[in-house]
Design an enzyme around this catalytic site. Structure first.
Site, PDB file in Angstrom:
ATOM      1  N   ASP A 223     -30.029  20.675 -13.725  1.00 35.71           N
ATOM      2  CA  ASP A 223     -30.984  21.736 -14.062  1.00 35.71           C
ATOM      3  C   ASP A 223     -32.188  21.711 -13.129  1.00 35.71           C
ATOM      4  OD1 ASP A 223     -31.912  19.315 -14.986  1.00 35.71           O
ATOM      5  OD2 ASP A 223     -32.862  20.144 -16.775  1.00 35.71           O
ATOM      6  N   GLU A 224     -32.005  21.200 -11.926  1.00 36.31           N
ATOM      7  CA  GLU A 224     -33.109  21.087 -10.965  1.00 36.31           C
ATOM      8  C   GLU A 224     -32.931  22.094  -9.829  1.00 36.31           C
ATOM      9  OE1 GLU A 224     -35.756  17.673  -8.709  1.00 36.31           O
ATOM     10  OE2 GLU A 224     -33.659  17.252  -9.187  1.00 36.31           O
TER      11      GLU A 224
END
Length: 313
Positions: A223-224
């Protein structure tokens, strides 16, 4: 004189027809240009490649205009080199056909010399559009995150070196931004990975719309996400833009009847002027800024660099 074995198998007319059919199947045509008169001669394969009407006059100036600007420059330089040295040259060029269709062409240039002077150039032109499209597709697959369509980590690293490099010339970049979604693991655990994937795709779309002029937007993994900002360059303005990004990313997502709350933490390393820090240092600073944003309560922006200030949404 050694006899051509093909001559006993095919009469002259059939042999010529066979050669023509083979060249057409390979999308190859032959060409030549008389340098004294600039007179062009093409076989049918070149007419087909350029989509050029056979009845139209062949004027070199008109044909050269069908090359895309960069390819035209490369072609003219290669042609001049072949004329000067007499050495054969092959290069790939991009053209627009007579009807405007984009194509890639492999161009070979040979020089015929008489009394030490080049009198004509000639060679082959082959349609390699399909090969180029296949290569481009493979390149996109290698450089693109398959879920979101953003650049992947490998592309980010390659582009990062180009835009913000170790030579201390950081080009047009103003900040390295890292974005991490808050509570993403809980979303996956609660609603499943399909919901998580939908969230990642929506975040990618929002970032594309908000930062369409950025140097690069990528998904580093999980989720980066990361952004190489071109502008603004003023620290206060960068903080303001990233604070608006927090608000934009915090809008809820609706998926399969579920209202999914979205929030993110942002850390940014300001590159500043003059550039005196290495890539690794900038990435470490952005990572530290992201950690500090999460430690301060998440859904926040934290900047590191000259005159940087922490901001919360």
């Amino acid at each position: 004189m050694r006899k051509d074995p093909a001559a006993s198998l095919f009469p002259d007319e059939a042999r010529v027809r066979l050669y023509d059919e083979a060249l057409n199947a390979a999308r190859i045509g032959a060409w030549e240009c008389d340098l004294d008169t600039e007179r062009l001669s093409w076989t049918s394969g070149v007419y087909a490649l350029f989509g050029y009407p056979v009845g139209n006059p062949l004027r070199r100036a008109s044909i050269v205009d069908l090359y895309v600007d960069e390819s035209r420059r490369h072609m003219e330089l290669a042609r001049a080199e072949a004329i000067r040295t007499g050495c054969p040259i092959t290069l790939d060029t991009e053209i627009r056909t007579w009807r405007g269709e984009a194509r890639w062409m492999r161009l070979s240039i040979n020089a015929a010399r008489e009394n030490g002077r080049t009198v004509r150039v000639f060679g082959c032109k082959q349609d390699v559009t399909a090969d180029r499209l296949s290569i481009e597709q493979l390149r996109r697959q290698a450089e693109t995150d398959p879920l979101t369509g953003l650049a992947n980590r490998a592309m980010f690293q390659a582009r990062y070196r180009e835009v913000v490099d170790d030579s201390l010339n950081h080009g047009f970049a103003s900040a390295l931004v890292l974005i991490d979604l808050d509570g993403f693991k809980e979303l996956n655990d609660t609603l499943g990975h399909l919901a998580g994937d939908a969230c990642l795709c929506e975040v990618a779309q929002r970032l594309r719309r908000a930062f369409h002029n950025a140097g690069l937007i990528s998904r580093l993994g999980g989720d980066e996400f990361s952004i190489i900002l071109r502008a603004p360059t003023d620290p206060a303005r960068i903080a303001e833009v990233l604070q608006r990004t927090i608000v934009m990313l915090s809008r809820p997502l609706f998926w399969n009847g579920h209202r999914i709350a979205v929030s993110a933490s942002i850390g940014a390393a300001l590159i500043g002027r003059p550039h005196r820090r290495r890539i690794a240092d900038l990435f470490e600073e952005a990572d530290l800024a992201l950690y500090q944003a999460k430690a301060a309560g998440r859904n926040r922006v934290h900047l590191i660099g000259d005159q940087a200030q922490s901001r919360a949404a």
